[in-house]
Design an enzyme around this catalytic site. Structure first.
Site, PDB file in Angstrom:
ATOM      1  N   TYR A 131       0.825  -1.208   0.000  1.00 34.88           N
ATOM      2  CA  TYR A 131       0.000   0.000   0.000  1.00 34.88           C
ATOM      3  C   TYR A 131       0.864   1.264   0.000  1.00 34.88           C
ATOM      4  CZ  TYR A 131      -4.244  -2.747   0.970  1.00 34.88           C
ATOM      5  OH  TYR A 131      -5.303  -3.613   0.907  1.00 34.88           O
ATOM      6  N   ALA A 187     -18.226  -0.173  -3.676  1.00 34.14           N
ATOM      7  CA  ALA A 187     -17.961  -0.392  -5.107  1.00 34.14           C
ATOM      8  C   ALA A 187     -17.098   0.703  -5.710  1.00 34.14           C
ATOM      9  CB  ALA A 187     -19.272  -0.536  -5.880  1.00 34.14           C
ATOM     10  N   LYS A 227     -18.667   3.640  -7.740  1.00 36.62           N
ATOM     11  CA  LYS A 227     -19.403   3.461  -9.005  1.00 36.62           C
ATOM     12  C   LYS A 227     -20.891   3.756  -8.850  1.00 36.62           C
ATOM     13  CE  LYS A 227     -16.373  -0.209 -10.754  1.00 36.62           C
ATOM     14  NZ  LYS A 227     -16.283  -1.645 -11.059  1.00 36.62           N
ATOM     15  N   PHE A 251     -22.314   5.822  -6.839  1.00 34.16           N
ATOM     16  CA  PHE A 251     -22.588   7.238  -6.633  1.00 34.16           C
ATOM     17  C   PHE A 251     -22.403   8.047  -7.904  1.00 34.16           C
ATOM     18  CE2 PHE A 251     -21.009   5.308  -2.762  1.00 34.16           C
ATOM     19  CZ  PHE A 251     -21.959   5.682  -1.824  1.00 34.16           C
TER      20      PHE A 251
END
Length: 300
Positions: free
Chosen positions: A53, A213, A216, A218
């Site tokens: 990360y 998700a 996606k 929104f």
């Protein structure tokens, strides 16, 4: 907050805080400490990392905060992952992007994570992705050595399908305690292909990455996003939720598999809404209305 018993000596908070984007938040050590302490106040004590990360920087950023306030460590559970190799200026020895689940790589990755996180042990180590070149005997040897040394308490996997999970488990002398998989009302693959069912069969609680998700629902303009958004707004009004993100979390949390959504935000108001979603109960009509809006058709 509800807790999930992962093993006899380990439990996770039902909501997990994810540090994938920690480097992007540009927090000072003090700001990160404040965020961690607010998570504690909400009952969120489990924090999800991976060595890769932030191009191999996020563990170190988190560790700097723990070094400044070491008493935080004993109040939390740290999950981290290894097995993906990325080309990075922070790892100049890496020549290509590939997977490595060899014994030496797993052990070296853990040693580096311990150093970066400023801790003596990791609560749970996950193999980040299935490795098509995996030697499960080497994974088993690495896990056994790390557990015997007290460096890792428990082990799991991430993004493993059912057959991959059962194959690896057959080589181990300890139980895999979780599978971190993509789960959301938008992304149904792991509902449909038996991955979630295997977690229930094995009585292990899965962690859910990208529970919203990736935004996606929104911002997406395709038909599926529009259908799903309409259903979520309808259910939000029915249950008194302030926004559809709470409904998305509640849809996962109401499932009997004891799903633990990972909230990967540095904005405390978003973390608070995720924690608050535990209070919402969806009936079967509402749960299936969201499912069918995502599918685009009724169940058979």
């Amino acid at each position: 907050m509800d807790r999930v018993q992962m093993a006899e000596d380990l439990s996770f908070s039902r909501i997990v805080h994810g540090l994938w984007r920690l480097a992007d938040w540009k927090f000072s050590d003090e700001e990160l400490i404040t965020l961690i302490e607010r998570c504690f106040e909400l009952g969120i004590t489990t924090f999800d990392h991976a060595d890769i990360y932030g191009s191999y920087t996020c563990e170190s950023l988190f560790g700097r905060a723990l070094e400044k306030k070491p008493e935080l460590r004993e109040k939390m559970e740290i999950v981290t992952k290894c097995g993906i190799v990325l080309q990075s200026t922070n790892r100049p020895e890496h020549k290509s992007h590939h997977y490595n689940t060899g014994k030496n790589h797993i052990i070296a990755s853990v040693e580096k994570s311990l150093q970066n996180l400023k801790t003596d042990y990791i609560d749970t180590l996950l193999i980040h992705r299935p490795d098509p070149f995996m030697d499960p005997e080497e994974v088993s040897e690495a896990f056994s050595a790390l557990k015997a040394a007290g460096k890792v308490r428990h082990f799991g996997v991430s993004n493993f399908k059912s057959h991959q999970f059962t194959m690896l488990q057959s080589y181990l002398d300890m139980d895999l305690i979780t599978n971190q998989i993509e789960l959301s009302a938008y992304h149904l693959e792991n509902y449909e292909d038996g991955t979630l069912n295997l977690c229930m069969e094995k009585r292990i609680a899965p962690m859910a990455w990208s529970p919203l998700a990736g935004g996606k629902i929104f911002s997406g303009t395709e038909e599926k996003s529009a259908r799903l958004k309409a259903a979520l707004h309808k259910v939000a009004e029915e249950i008194g939720a302030s926004d559809i993100d709470e409904v998305l979390f509640a849809w996962l949390l109401n499932h009997p598999a004891r799903i633990m959504p990972i909230v990967g935000s540095g904005k405390i108001e978003r973390i608070e809404r995720a924690a608050g979603s535990l209070t919402y109960k969806l009936n079967r009509d509402q749960w299936f209305e969201i499912l069918q809006s995502s599918m685009g058709h009724d169940v058979p």
